[in-house]
Design an enzyme around this catalytic site. Sequence first.
Site, PDB file in Angstrom:
ATOM      1  N   HIS A 187     -24.932   2.947  45.523  1.00 45.60           N
ATOM      2  CA  HIS A 187     -25.320   1.808  44.432  1.00 45.60           C
ATOM      3  C   HIS A 187     -25.298   1.579  42.955  1.00 45.60           C
ATOM      4  O   HIS A 187     -24.895   3.341  42.432  1.00 45.60           O
ATOM      5  CB  HIS A 187     -27.197   1.786  44.453  1.00 45.60           C
ATOM      6  CG  HIS A 187     -27.370   2.752  44.634  1.00 45.60           C
ATOM      7  ND1 HIS A 187     -27.117   4.111  45.749  1.00 45.60           N
ATOM      8  CD2 HIS A 187     -28.480   3.210  43.704  1.00 45.60           C
ATOM      9  CE1 HIS A 187     -27.942   4.734  44.812  1.00 45.60           C
ATOM     10  NE2 HIS A 187     -28.472   4.661  43.719  1.00 45.60           N
ATOM     11  N   THR A 188     -25.153   0.554  42.532  1.00 41.22           N
ATOM     12  CA  THR A 188     -25.382   1.122  40.976  1.00 41.22           C
ATOM     13  C   THR A 188     -26.221   0.306  40.176  1.00 41.22           C
ATOM     14  O   THR A 188     -26.657  -0.678  40.530  1.00 41.22           O
ATOM     15  CB  THR A 188     -23.993  -0.333  40.451  1.00 41.22           C
ATOM     16  OG1 THR A 188     -23.280  -0.504  41.189  1.00 41.22           O
ATOM     17  CG2 THR A 188     -23.543  -0.235  38.711  1.00 41.22           C
TER      18      THR A 188
END
Length: 157
Positions: A119-120
């Site tokens: 995830h970012t």
Amino acid sequence: MERIWAPWRIQYIQMEKPVGCILCEKPGQNNDAQNYILHRGDKNFIILNSYPYNPGHLMVAPYRHVASLEKLTDEERQEHFEIVSRSVRVLKQVFNPGGFNIGINLGKAAGAGIEDHFHTHIVPRWQGDTNFMPVLSDVRVLPEALADTYQKLKGKL
Ligand SMILES: [Zn+2]
């Protein structure tokens, strides 16, 4: 990098972490408002971080449970960063921050909280920060603050 003072995150640091993967479970439930899911793309979704460093702290993640950037397909990766880019644009419009930290932590050693599901993080920053998150006794983000952020962003992403 200047550190953000976010004392309410102690609740997250100290809590028993769920056994399953929240980035798989939350989009799997049909309850986007309660799960703070702001947008569903074809391959990725946007979710509000429940233990934010700042208001508007978003996470973009693929639906697929993959641990690392290079395991994304071309399509997943392309959409992922398109969504990151769009998130920055919308956060600028809605919150008018002075800057952003956009981060990917790969692996526990790098500080990943959810290490198995790529995830970012997108964290809006303001000069000085820290005075924007309504907190209770300095240690808990008011649930209304998250709901308010959700309402401000819902439909715009
Ligand atoms: Zn997962």
